[in-house]
Design a protein around this motif. Structure first.
Motif, PDB file in Angstrom:
ATOM      1  N   THR A   1       0.830  -1.208   0.000  1.00 46.68           N
ATOM      2  CA  THR A   1       0.000   0.000   0.000  1.00 46.68           C
ATOM      3  C   THR A   1       0.865   1.259   0.000  1.00 46.68           C
ATOM      4  N   ASN A   2       1.876   1.277   0.835  1.00 48.31           N
ATOM      5  CA  ASN A   2       2.751   2.457   0.940  1.00 48.31           C
ATOM      6  C   ASN A   2       3.536   2.684  -0.358  1.00 48.31           C
ATOM      7  N   ARG A   3       4.011   1.594  -0.968  1.00 49.86           N
ATOM      8  CA  ARG A   3       4.782   1.749  -2.204  1.00 49.86           C
ATOM      9  C   ARG A   3       3.910   2.350  -3.312  1.00 49.86           C
ATOM     10  N   LEU A   4       2.673   1.872  -3.392  1.00 48.05           N
ATOM     11  CA  LEU A   4       1.773   2.390  -4.425  1.00 48.05           C
ATOM     12  C   LEU A   4       1.455   3.861  -4.175  1.00 48.05           C
ATOM     13  N   ASN A   5       1.229   4.237  -2.916  1.00 47.87           N
ATOM     14  CA  ASN A   5       0.967   5.644  -2.581  1.00 47.87           C
ATOM     15  C   ASN A   5       2.166   6.518  -2.931  1.00 47.87           C
ATOM     16  N   ASP A   6       3.370   6.005  -2.661  1.00 44.77           N
ATOM     17  CA  ASP A   6       4.584   6.764  -3.002  1.00 44.77           C
ATOM     18  C   ASP A   6       4.694   6.979  -4.503  1.00 44.77           C
ATOM     19  N   LYS A   7       4.366   5.960  -5.288  1.00 43.27           N
ATOM     20  CA  LYS A   7       4.428   6.082  -6.753  1.00 43.27           C
ATOM     21  C   LYS A   7       3.418   7.125  -7.243  1.00 43.27           C
ATOM     22  N   ALA A   8       2.239   7.119  -6.632  1.00 46.87           N
ATOM     23  CA  ALA A   8       1.209   8.082  -7.043  1.00 46.87           C
ATOM     24  C   ALA A   8       1.625   9.505  -6.693  1.00 46.87           C
ATOM     25  N   ARG A   9       2.181   9.706  -5.473  1.00 50.89           N
ATOM     26  CA  ARG A   9       2.607  11.047  -5.061  1.00 50.89           C
ATOM     27  C   ARG A   9       3.758  11.564  -5.929  1.00 50.89           C
ATOM     28  N   ALA A  10       4.601  10.628  -6.378  1.00 50.63           N
ATOM     29  CA  ALA A  10       5.742  11.033  -7.213  1.00 50.63           C
ATOM     30  C   ALA A  10       5.345  11.251  -8.665  1.00 50.63           C
TER      31      ALA A  10
ATOM     32  N   ALA B   1       4.538   8.924 -10.760  1.00 48.93           N
ATOM     33  CA  ALA B   1       5.077   7.854 -11.599  1.00 48.93           C
ATOM     34  C   ALA B   1       3.984   7.085 -12.329  1.00 48.93           C
ATOM     35  N   ILE B   2       2.740   7.201 -11.849  1.00 46.51           N
ATOM     36  CA  ILE B   2       1.630   6.499 -12.495  1.00 46.51           C
ATOM     37  C   ILE B   2       0.435   7.441 -12.563  1.00 46.51           C
ATOM     38  N   SER B   3      -0.451   7.158 -13.502  1.00 46.16           N
ATOM     39  CA  SER B   3      -1.656   7.979 -13.650  1.00 46.16           C
ATOM     40  C   SER B   3      -2.704   7.559 -12.621  1.00 46.16           C
ATOM     41  N   THR B   4      -3.746   8.361 -12.507  1.00 46.12           N
ATOM     42  CA  THR B   4      -4.822   8.046 -11.559  1.00 46.12           C
ATOM     43  C   THR B   4      -5.487   6.726 -11.905  1.00 46.12           C
ATOM     44  N   LYS B   5      -5.729   6.513 -13.199  1.00 44.96           N
ATOM     45  CA  LYS B   5      -6.358   5.261 -13.633  1.00 44.96           C
ATOM     46  C   LYS B   5      -5.456   4.061 -13.326  1.00 44.96           C
ATOM     47  N   GLU B   6      -4.150   4.224 -13.576  1.00 49.01           N
ATOM     48  CA  GLU B   6      -3.197   3.141 -13.277  1.00 49.01           C
ATOM     49  C   GLU B   6      -3.151   2.860 -11.777  1.00 49.01           C
ATOM     50  N   PHE B   7      -3.244   3.942 -11.004  1.00 46.12           N
ATOM     51  CA  PHE B   7      -3.267   3.799  -9.535  1.00 46.12           C
ATOM     52  C   PHE B   7      -4.464   2.958  -9.106  1.00 46.12           C
ATOM     53  N   ALA B   8      -5.638   3.254  -9.643  1.00 41.80           N
ATOM     54  CA  ALA B   8      -6.858   2.524  -9.276  1.00 41.80           C
ATOM     55  C   ALA B   8      -6.772   1.064  -9.699  1.00 41.80           C
ATOM     56  N   ALA B   9      -6.216   0.831 -10.898  1.00 38.76           N
ATOM     57  CA  ALA B   9      -6.118  -0.546 -11.396  1.00 38.76           C
ATOM     58  C   ALA B   9      -5.147  -1.370 -10.547  1.00 38.76           C
TER      59      ALA B   9
END
Length: 458
Positions: A353-362, A364-372
């Protein structure tokens, strides 16, 4: 120490229980001393006195050479009873030296325990304060794992210890007593006695409390002590009265003190101690042979087979309730087993969970990619520990039921909140995002409840 023509003077520290020695000086008439008993560099001497209570002197010298010189200067007077007892003791030790001069198995068992402990320390278990979770990985007797199918733990737990103090005490007792017991029974019968007592101790430990994480050689050692006691008390084995008294008193003191200490303190597995002791008494009775050449020359295969068969039957009878626990016990074991697995799984889920949140804040991924990625990678990592805890069949009457429900709220809340976040992003729905926030708050409250419940259990 001074030995004159008419008197015997001794200077030294008198031992005091749990305190420093007290410096004292004593003087005795030489003709008041009799029944001098020497064992190595230790002496036990009777003293004539007007008192009703018998008086005696006990002391030790620095070396056997000094002891030999002192013995030559002391009175040689012996009562008929004492002389007979000394002769019987001498004959007993001569027979023991002739029939069983060495005790290799005891030293091998000690070496195995030390090697395993060294490997555990190298593996990071801990020298003084062992990590119980890591000790489990080395084969401790933990009910949920053992009764969950890992029955080999009944045996391996006999060679695993919780820290250097634990193994030092056990190996000291084994070294001090095991060599004598091995010589009395013979090496092969000693192995049967040790293994049977250790297995019985492990099983009784589970029957006593299946949720305890148990390890150590003490169950097997208590079995050896039981075997020693039954050997010396059996008149058929022709053990001299003085030797019987010595070992009877020391073994009863050892058993009594350790069981009392175990009941008075937490963290000591008296179930294994009692199980090993009773098993040792029974198996020792079946395996013991008189200490003479004629008895030792016989193969006595039938007696060994009877002892082995009886031991196997006893272990089988104890195994039945372990393999067929009550519904309540089975539910508790399932829950404890789930707790062991959920700890690492929870860490994995949090890290994902933390790694994905870090990628989103940086960015590195789009909102749609984050949700997927939430839906496909992170949510399943919370689903796994939730299913582990939910599988344990506990009822409201079970002591672990409140903890299970709190954990289900926490794990389910984290899972549901992330799933709702993914769905809210996908549908651009603020209402779903608010529901996700409510689930997160409920999960945080459940985590606080878990901490409160665990604190109350300590």
């Amino acid at each position: 120490m001074q030995i004159g023509e008419t008197d015997f003077q001794i200077y030294g520290k008198r031992r005091r229980p749990f305190w420093f020695g007290l410096q004292e000086k004593h003087c005795f008439p030489l003709d008041a001393l009799f029944n001098v008993a020497r064992d190595g560099n230790s002496f036990h001497i009777m003293v004539r006195s007007d008192r009703e209570k018998k008086q005696f002197i006990k002391f030790s010298t620095n070396s056997r050479l000094d002891a030999g010189e002192i013995e030559n200067l002391l009175p040689s007077e012996q009562t008929p009873e004492f002389a007979k007892a000394r002769l019987e003791e001498s004959d007993f030790h001569q027979r023991l030296d002739r029939l069983s001069p060495r005790a290799p198995v005891t030293l091998i068992i000690i070496a195995i325990n030390l090697i395993v402990f060294a490997a555990m320390c190298i593996g990071g278990v801990g020298v003084f304060d062992a990590d119980s979770n890591l000790v489990m990985k080395w084969g401790s007797n933990y009910g949920p794992m053992t009764m969950g199918g890992q029955w080999w733990r009944l045996f391996t737990s006999m060679f695993v210890h919780f820290g250097i103090i634990h193994i030092a005490l056990n190996m000291f007792v084994l070294f001090q007593n095991g060599r004598m017991i091995e010589r009395l029974f013979g090496s092969f019968r000693f192995i049967l006695l040790y293994v049977f007592a250790g297995l019985a101790g492990s099983m009784v430990s589970l029957l006593w409390n299946p949720e305890v994480n148990s390890a150590g050689a003490s169950g097997a050692i208590f079995g050896l002590i039981g075997g020693l006691l039954v050997f010396v008390l059996n008149p058929r084995n022709r053990v001299p009265k003085a030797v019987v008294q010595e070992h009877r008193n020391s073994t009863l003191l050892f058993v009594g003190y350790n069981l009392f200490y175990g009941f008075a303190h937490t963290g000591i597995d008296n179930g294994a101690h009692i199980g090993g002791l009773v098993a040792g008494l029974a198996m020792g009775f079946l395996l013991a042979r008189p200490l003479d050449l004629e008895s030792r020359a016989k193969s006595d295969v039938n007696r060994v087979l009877m002892a082995t068969g009886s031991g196997a039957l006893a272990l089988g009878l104890m195994m039945w309730p372990l393999k067929n626990p009550s519904a309540t016990t089975e539910g508790d074991l399932q829950f404890r087993s789930a707790l062991t697995a959920v700890g690492p799984q929870n860490v994995i889920a949090i890290n994902a969970t933390n790694r994905l949140n870090d990628k989103a804040r940086a960015g590195a991924i789009s909102t749609k990619e984050f949700a997927a990625e939430l839906e496909t990678d992170v949510v399943p990592k919370w689903e796994l520990p939730y299913n582990e805890i939910a599988a344990a069949k506990l009822g409201p009457q079970d002591s672990n039921y409140p903890l299970q429900q709190a954990m289900l709220r926490y794990l389910g809340g984290r899972r549901n909140s992330l799933r709702l976040v993914a769905e809210a992003i996908d549908k651009n729905d603020d209402r779903l995002m608010q529901q996700a926030e409510e689930e997160t708050k409920d999960a945080a409250a459940a985590l606080a409840d878990i901490q409160t419940i665990n604190h109350a259990k300590k």
